[in-house]
Motif scaffolding. Sequence first.
Motif, PDB file in Angstrom:
ATOM      1  N   LEU A  39      84.997 147.315  92.139  1.00  0.00           N
ATOM      2  CA  LEU A  39      85.421 146.371  93.173  1.00  0.00           C
ATOM      3  C   LEU A  39      86.915 146.497  93.446  1.00  0.00           C
ATOM      4  O   LEU A  39      87.349 146.473  94.606  1.00  0.00           O
ATOM      5  CB  LEU A  39      85.070 144.949  92.738  1.00  0.00           C
ATOM      6  CG  LEU A  39      85.303 143.834  93.760  1.00  0.00           C
ATOM      7  CD1 LEU A  39      84.510 144.102  95.037  1.00  0.00           C
ATOM      8  CD2 LEU A  39      84.915 142.485  93.182  1.00  0.00           C
ATOM      9  N   TYR A  40      87.693 146.666  92.393  1.00  0.00           N
ATOM     10  CA  TYR A  40      89.140 146.848  92.563  1.00  0.00           C
ATOM     11  C   TYR A  40      89.425 148.130  93.342  1.00  0.00           C
ATOM     12  O   TYR A  40      90.243 148.144  94.277  1.00  0.00           O
ATOM     13  CB  TYR A  40      89.813 146.890  91.193  1.00  0.00           C
ATOM     14  CG  TYR A  40      91.292 147.191  91.265  1.00  0.00           C
ATOM     15  CD1 TYR A  40      92.213 146.199  91.604  1.00  0.00           C
ATOM     16  CD2 TYR A  40      91.774 148.479  91.010  1.00  0.00           C
ATOM     17  CE1 TYR A  40      93.569 146.479  91.684  1.00  0.00           C
ATOM     18  CE2 TYR A  40      93.123 148.778  91.085  1.00  0.00           C
ATOM     19  CZ  TYR A  40      94.019 147.764  91.427  1.00  0.00           C
ATOM     20  OH  TYR A  40      95.364 148.048  91.509  1.00  0.00           O
ATOM     21  N   LEU A  41      88.739 149.211  92.962  1.00  0.00           N
ATOM     22  CA  LEU A  41      88.950 150.477  93.664  1.00  0.00           C
ATOM     23  C   LEU A  41      88.525 150.389  95.122  1.00  0.00           C
ATOM     24  O   LEU A  41      89.173 150.966  96.005  1.00  0.00           O
ATOM     25  CB  LEU A  41      88.172 151.595  92.964  1.00  0.00           C
ATOM     26  CG  LEU A  41      88.709 152.043  91.597  1.00  0.00           C
ATOM     27  CD1 LEU A  41      87.774 153.063  90.968  1.00  0.00           C
ATOM     28  CD2 LEU A  41      90.108 152.643  91.753  1.00  0.00           C
ATOM     29  N   LEU A  42      87.435 149.675  95.399  1.00  0.00           N
ATOM     30  CA  LEU A  42      86.987 149.509  96.787  1.00  0.00           C
ATOM     31  C   LEU A  42      88.034 148.790  97.612  1.00  0.00           C
ATOM     32  O   LEU A  42      88.306 149.168  98.766  1.00  0.00           O
ATOM     33  CB  LEU A  42      85.667 148.736  96.821  1.00  0.00           C
ATOM     34  CG  LEU A  42      84.412 149.511  96.414  1.00  0.00           C
ATOM     35  CD1 LEU A  42      83.247 148.560  96.179  1.00  0.00           C
ATOM     36  CD2 LEU A  42      84.044 150.531  97.492  1.00  0.00           C
ATOM     37  N   LEU A  43      88.621 147.753  97.035  1.00  0.00           N
ATOM     38  CA  LEU A  43      89.632 146.989  97.764  1.00  0.00           C
ATOM     39  C   LEU A  43      90.905 147.795  97.963  1.00  0.00           C
ATOM     40  O   LEU A  43      91.620 147.604  98.960  1.00  0.00           O
ATOM     41  CB  LEU A  43      89.948 145.693  97.013  1.00  0.00           C
ATOM     42  CG  LEU A  43      88.793 144.686  96.916  1.00  0.00           C
ATOM     43  CD1 LEU A  43      89.174 143.520  96.022  1.00  0.00           C
ATOM     44  CD2 LEU A  43      88.405 144.172  98.295  1.00  0.00           C
ATOM     45  N   GLN A  44      91.179 148.707  97.032  1.00  0.00           N
ATOM     46  CA  GLN A  44      92.423 149.478  97.112  1.00  0.00           C
ATOM     47  C   GLN A  44      92.260 150.807  97.839  1.00  0.00           C
ATOM     48  O   GLN A  44      93.159 151.240  98.561  1.00  0.00           O
ATOM     49  CB  GLN A  44      92.955 149.745  95.694  1.00  0.00           C
ATOM     50  CG  GLN A  44      93.341 148.504  94.916  1.00  0.00           C
ATOM     51  CD  GLN A  44      94.477 147.739  95.571  1.00  0.00           C
ATOM     52  OE1 GLN A  44      95.439 148.344  96.081  1.00  0.00           O
ATOM     53  NE2 GLN A  44      94.392 146.407  95.560  1.00  0.00           N
ATOM     54  N   SER A  45      91.099 151.461  97.644  1.00  0.00           N
ATOM     55  CA  SER A  45      90.981 152.852  98.101  1.00  0.00           C
ATOM     56  C   SER A  45      89.849 153.109  99.077  1.00  0.00           C
ATOM     57  O   SER A  45      89.815 154.181  99.689  1.00  0.00           O
ATOM     58  CB  SER A  45      90.790 153.772  96.878  1.00  0.00           C
ATOM     59  OG  SER A  45      91.798 153.541  95.921  1.00  0.00           O
ATOM     60  N   GLY A  46      88.882 152.199  99.203  1.00  0.00           N
ATOM     61  CA  GLY A  46      87.785 152.431 100.125  1.00  0.00           C
ATOM     62  C   GLY A  46      86.532 152.952  99.437  1.00  0.00           C
ATOM     63  O   GLY A  46      86.534 153.294  98.248  1.00  0.00           O
ATOM     64  N   PHE A  47      85.476 153.040 100.219  1.00  0.00           N
ATOM     65  CA  PHE A  47      84.145 153.328  99.660  1.00  0.00           C
ATOM     66  C   PHE A  47      84.014 154.775  99.193  1.00  0.00           C
ATOM     67  O   PHE A  47      83.535 155.038  98.075  1.00  0.00           O
ATOM     68  CB  PHE A  47      83.082 153.010 100.723  1.00  0.00           C
ATOM     69  CG  PHE A  47      81.685 153.305 100.282  1.00  0.00           C
ATOM     70  CD1 PHE A  47      81.096 152.588  99.265  1.00  0.00           C
ATOM     71  CD2 PHE A  47      80.950 154.325 100.890  1.00  0.00           C
ATOM     72  CE1 PHE A  47      79.792 152.865  98.839  1.00  0.00           C
ATOM     73  CE2 PHE A  47      79.662 154.605 100.487  1.00  0.00           C
ATOM     74  CZ  PHE A  47      79.077 153.873  99.454  1.00  0.00           C
TER      75      PHE A  47
END
Length: 573
Positions: free
Chosen positions: A534-542
């Motif tokens: 979830l953190y990576l999605l918010l920072q870097s995208g799907f």
Amino acid sequence: MKNFGRRLLLIILLFNAAAFLGFFLYSIIQFPASEVLPVYLWQWVFSDASIRSVEAFMPVTISAVLLSFSFFFNVSHGSSSSLNFHRIAGTSILLFIFLVAIYTLLAEGFAPGFHIRLEEYKGNTRFAEGSLREADRLFLQNRLEEALIYFDYYLFIDPDNDEVVERRDRAAASLELDREEKKAAQRVALDTRRSEILNQDAAELTVRAREYLARRDYYSAHYYADMAIQLEPQRGDARRVAAEAWNKIRESEFSREASAAGDFFKRKREAYSTLNRGNTLQAYYLFMDLLEEHPLDQDIQTFSAEALERVRKEAFFIDETEHVRPIPGRHRIFFLNQSTPDLREFVYFDRFIPLGTIAYAFDIEFLGISPQGNVIYHFTAPTGKIIESDGSVIMLKSIHRSIPDLVYEPVYLEGSPGSEPTALKSVSPSIIEIPGYSMSESSLKLQYIHELLALRPGYEKRGFHPAAVEVELVMRVMRPFSLLIFGTLSIALGWALRARYGRRWYHVLLLPVIPVVVFLLSDLYLYASRLVHLYLLLQSGFILTLVSMLFVQAVLFTVSLILLAGQSTHDSA
């Protein structure tokens, strides 16, 4: 080695069967009687136990492998032990690849369906209980025919409820009694009238016949004059009144036929003109009346069909919703329908029933808000029909097939309709996407993976953060890899912790401990993974998050293989 593979598979199946049995008993104990009707008890228990078994498949299988290699399997000692171990390890990995395929099939092919069933049981319970309350209210108001409809809604879902069956039978009996009382009252009135006639003599009957003749009620005049003639066949005045009344009846019939022909032409012209003026609903009812009286008239057949086709473009019939109400559907749908610089429009469906390219919604609300947060309009509608062709359109106006005054239209709580017609509104998401916007708990678990992929592109446009769908997708892709990785690790760990010098009594004490520890670690791993993703999605995208996840899984699988290959095949002294 074949025997070893069969034994390992049998142990894994026994562990999962025991887990299912445990979850089955747990679901019985935890059955939510306040939210679900008793009629759904066993369906609920089976579906809930199935969901829990699928979710626990990884820790249960890992526990089975760990315990198998630690306690249950004996490997030969000596020069061939290394060969035996590597054959066993290879067989176990192949078995795990097979189990990953089975798990993926269960998790993506069956688990969402079981989640949908649980939601349907809850939704159907709310619908049934609401129908029963409405039936009781209508019964107390002596609106018995309507009450029977709602009793039938309830009994469609819970047909074996003896109490409700008895209440429905009581309402039906009351309705039949009312009808019998009305018939009896009509018979009494008719008998009273007949007795009054029979108690009169011929002179009185002739006088009454003259009175009806003077009032131009020729049928009554003829009836009373004929009664007088039956009492006294020689009464000339009664015969003259009867003859005059009969002549007037025949004259009126000829004039009525000519008048009816003119009236028919006038009504047909009026209905046609009304249709051409665009007053579709009024024209529809005019043509329906004419079609009932003149079903073989070619013009009426043609234009009534045309009127019906036009009506279907702006409204739908009430009885359509009566047929679909008992069908299970999705509940508590909410989404952002459109967003412009001047308006944000939100839509809510309390109940939604998709049926291919059409769908029905119940207890609908539309809310329009300005950029400053002011309410521009807020209206409700009891039912709506969604049609999907080039786009999705919802009809909010429902009509009766034969009663013009029975119309359900949107009711404004704030604001006004304005220039744009309210009864026909565009809906941005497609019918297949709309269930994905349910506010029910764990609503995304109800979606199959292809539905999540279809939902993802428009999720943000509907007022939701796309990370909610994306993290669900990433976790679903990750879980099969996790099963393979931790299965391999469990082989290595089980072999490292094997009982080298025979089983001891204290080993039995460890049997229930190991599955508990595995469950806790598995939940912790999945929860931590969800947070990281979830953190990576918010920072870097799907895309970057998905690639990162696959890379990490590949690294972990490689490490697990290295650890497995590094296990000693000899028992130390």
